[in-house]
Scaffold this motif. Sequence first.
Motif, PDB file in Angstrom:
ATOM      1  N   ARG A  66       0.825  -1.195   0.000  1.00  0.00           N
ATOM      2  CA  ARG A  66       0.000   0.000   0.000  1.00  0.00           C
ATOM      3  C   ARG A  66       0.866   1.255   0.000  1.00  0.00           C
ATOM      4  O   ARG A  66       1.958   1.276   0.570  1.00  0.00           O
ATOM      5  N   GLU A  67       0.338   2.307  -0.626  1.00  0.00           N
ATOM      6  CA  GLU A  67       1.051   3.584  -0.613  1.00  0.00           C
ATOM      7  C   GLU A  67       1.185   4.119   0.811  1.00  0.00           C
ATOM      8  O   GLU A  67       2.177   4.771   1.144  1.00  0.00           O
ATOM      9  N   ARG A  68       0.184   3.830   1.656  1.00  0.00           N
ATOM     10  CA  ARG A  68       0.231   4.308   3.032  1.00  0.00           C
ATOM     11  C   ARG A  68       1.430   3.731   3.781  1.00  0.00           C
ATOM     12  O   ARG A  68       2.076   4.433   4.570  1.00  0.00           O
ATOM     13  N   ASP A  69       1.730   2.456   3.523  1.00  0.00           N
ATOM     14  CA  ASP A  69       2.872   1.835   4.192  1.00  0.00           C
ATOM     15  C   ASP A  69       4.195   2.432   3.708  1.00  0.00           C
ATOM     16  O   ASP A  69       5.125   2.635   4.494  1.00  0.00           O
ATOM     17  N   ILE A  70       4.286   2.700   2.408  1.00  0.00           N
ATOM     18  CA  ILE A  70       5.501   3.320   1.875  1.00  0.00           C
ATOM     19  C   ILE A  70       5.674   4.721   2.450  1.00  0.00           C
ATOM     20  O   ILE A  70       6.787   5.130   2.825  1.00  0.00           O
ATOM     21  N   GLU A  71       4.573   5.474   2.541  1.00  0.00           N
ATOM     22  CA  GLU A  71       4.649   6.807   3.128  1.00  0.00           C
ATOM     23  C   GLU A  71       5.085   6.749   4.582  1.00  0.00           C
ATOM     24  O   GLU A  71       5.848   7.614   5.045  1.00  0.00           O
ATOM     25  N   LEU A  72       4.619   5.738   5.318  1.00  0.00           N
ATOM     26  CA  LEU A  72       5.007   5.599   6.713  1.00  0.00           C
ATOM     27  C   LEU A  72       6.506   5.347   6.846  1.00  0.00           C
ATOM     28  O   LEU A  72       7.176   5.954   7.699  1.00  0.00           O
ATOM     29  N   VAL A  73       7.047   4.473   6.015  1.00  0.00           N
ATOM     30  CA  VAL A  73       8.481   4.170   6.081  1.00  0.00           C
ATOM     31  C   VAL A  73       9.305   5.412   5.752  1.00  0.00           C
ATOM     32  O   VAL A  73      10.299   5.713   6.433  1.00  0.00           O
ATOM     33  N   TYR A  74       8.903   6.149   4.729  1.00  0.00           N
ATOM     34  CA  TYR A  74       9.650   7.352   4.367  1.00  0.00           C
ATOM     35  C   TYR A  74       9.505   8.440   5.431  1.00  0.00           C
ATOM     36  O   TYR A  74      10.437   9.230   5.653  1.00  0.00           O
ATOM     37  N   SER A  75       8.342   8.504   6.087  1.00  0.00           N
ATOM     38  CA  SER A  75       8.191   9.491   7.156  1.00  0.00           C
ATOM     39  C   SER A  75       9.054   9.144   8.357  1.00  0.00           C
ATOM     40  O   SER A  75       9.605  10.034   9.009  1.00  0.00           O
ATOM     41  N   ILE A  76       9.192   7.853   8.650  1.00  0.00           N
ATOM     42  CA  ILE A  76      10.074   7.438   9.741  1.00  0.00           C
ATOM     43  C   ILE A  76      11.527   7.762   9.387  1.00  0.00           C
ATOM     44  O   ILE A  76      12.312   8.198  10.247  1.00  0.00           O
ATOM     45  N   ALA A  77      11.892   7.542   8.123  1.00  0.00           N
ATOM     46  CA  ALA A  77      13.251   7.849   7.684  1.00  0.00           C
ATOM     47  C   ALA A  77      13.472   9.345   7.486  1.00  0.00           C
ATOM     48  O   ALA A  77      14.621   9.766   7.268  1.00  0.00           O
ATOM     49  N   LYS A  78      12.393  10.147   7.555  1.00  0.00           N
ATOM     50  CA  LYS A  78      12.465  11.597   7.375  1.00  0.00           C
ATOM     51  C   LYS A  78      13.077  11.962   6.024  1.00  0.00           C
ATOM     52  O   LYS A  78      13.946  12.827   5.913  1.00  0.00           O
ATOM     53  N   GLU A  79      12.579  11.275   4.997  1.00  0.00           N
ATOM     54  CA  GLU A  79      13.018  11.539   3.633  1.00  0.00           C
ATOM     55  C   GLU A  79      11.800  11.813   2.762  1.00  0.00           C
ATOM     56  O   GLU A  79      10.711  11.279   3.024  1.00  0.00           O
ATOM     57  N   PRO A  80      11.938  12.630   1.726  1.00  0.00           N
ATOM     58  CA  PRO A  80      10.790  12.915   0.851  1.00  0.00           C
ATOM     59  C   PRO A  80      10.410  11.704   0.011  1.00  0.00           C
ATOM     60  O   PRO A  80      11.259  10.889  -0.353  1.00  0.00           O
ATOM     61  N   LEU A  81       9.117  11.636  -0.294  1.00  0.00           N
ATOM     62  CA  LEU A  81       8.638  10.538  -1.121  1.00  0.00           C
ATOM     63  C   LEU A  81       9.160  10.684  -2.545  1.00  0.00           C
ATOM     64  O   LEU A  81       9.272  11.800  -3.063  1.00  0.00           O
ATOM     65  N   PRO A  82       9.482   9.572  -3.206  1.00  0.00           N
ATOM     66  CA  PRO A  82       9.922   9.652  -4.611  1.00  0.00           C
ATOM     67  C   PRO A  82       8.767  10.031  -5.518  1.00  0.00           C
ATOM     68  O   PRO A  82       7.592   9.876  -5.176  1.00  0.00           O
ATOM     69  N   ALA A  83       9.111  10.525  -6.697  1.00  0.00           N
ATOM     70  CA  ALA A  83       8.090  10.986  -7.632  1.00  0.00           C
ATOM     71  C   ALA A  83       7.288   9.827  -8.214  1.00  0.00           C
ATOM     72  O   ALA A  83       6.084   9.946  -8.443  1.00  0.00           O
ATOM     73  N   THR A  84       7.939   8.704  -8.472  1.00  0.00           N
ATOM     74  CA  THR A  84       7.271   7.547  -9.058  1.00  0.00           C
ATOM     75  C   THR A  84       7.518   6.315  -8.198  1.00  0.00           C
ATOM     76  O   THR A  84       8.440   6.292  -7.367  1.00  0.00           O
ATOM     77  N   ALA A  85       6.710   5.289  -8.439  1.00  0.00           N
ATOM     78  CA  ALA A  85       6.847   4.056  -7.656  1.00  0.00           C
ATOM     79  C   ALA A  85       8.163   3.349  -7.943  1.00  0.00           C
ATOM     80  O   ALA A  85       8.742   2.719  -7.058  1.00  0.00           O
ATOM     81  N   GLN A  86       8.638   3.438  -9.177  1.00  0.00           N
ATOM     82  CA  GLN A  86       9.876   2.763  -9.537  1.00  0.00           C
ATOM     83  C   GLN A  86      11.088   3.369  -8.860  1.00  0.00           C
ATOM     84  O   GLN A  86      12.144   2.739  -8.798  1.00  0.00           O
TER      85      GLN A  86
END
Length: 249
Positions: A148-168
Amino acid sequence: MILRGIVFLIGVLLCVILASPAFAAGAIAETVVRTAAPATGVETEVTRTALVLTLLAIVPAFIVSSTSFLRIVVVLAMVRHAFGMPQTPPNIVLTSLALFMTAFLMAPTLNQVNDQGLSPFMDGTASMEEAMDGASGPIKTFMLQHTRERDIELVYSIAKEPLPATAQEVELLKLVPAFIMNELRVAFTIGFVILLPFLLIDLVVASILLSLGMMMVPPQTISLPIKVLMFILIDGWSLVLEGLLGSFG
């Protein structure tokens, strides 16, 4: 190929069995001799051998964290606990069933990994970096389809890094924990649905025993045969496996 993946798993066992002091000393001596020889081609034989042995060492972690094995084995374990028999079927039976189901589900992905990464490297037509990039592509695509996108967003928020532009562009080290969280969520959802009928049987049996004044009789003694009989009549194992296969559609 699936057969090559099975050979990899067998190789892990062989490495453990052959990890004796005498064998280790002989292997080290042979490695030193081969390393002293001049390198030929894109990658030397020693480099290929070292990489294959390294891959064999991380195969168990790869199977658990990057394939459908996690969801399958968790659901099968919850089915076992729903009966109230934590040791039946044995762990080796559930693990073997989960492994073969994983091989069946992951066959297209494993074939792509073999064609794009492993075979070119073993043939000497691709470097180590090219082989790793080619092999990680199909695995990454599979995990993205079941995360899920929500899980990816959670991991990036924990890492304090911006989300990538695309899934790849999602990093593999951040995709793996997101994939594991999603697999656990789906596995527990399926397990909850499986547990409900067994819980209902336990409640009905406990109520009947209490109304009859048989408070000293453990409800598990009566409910266990009923749950096993119900599971057999509805062909429960087929339904569970079919549901697991369908959840990856």
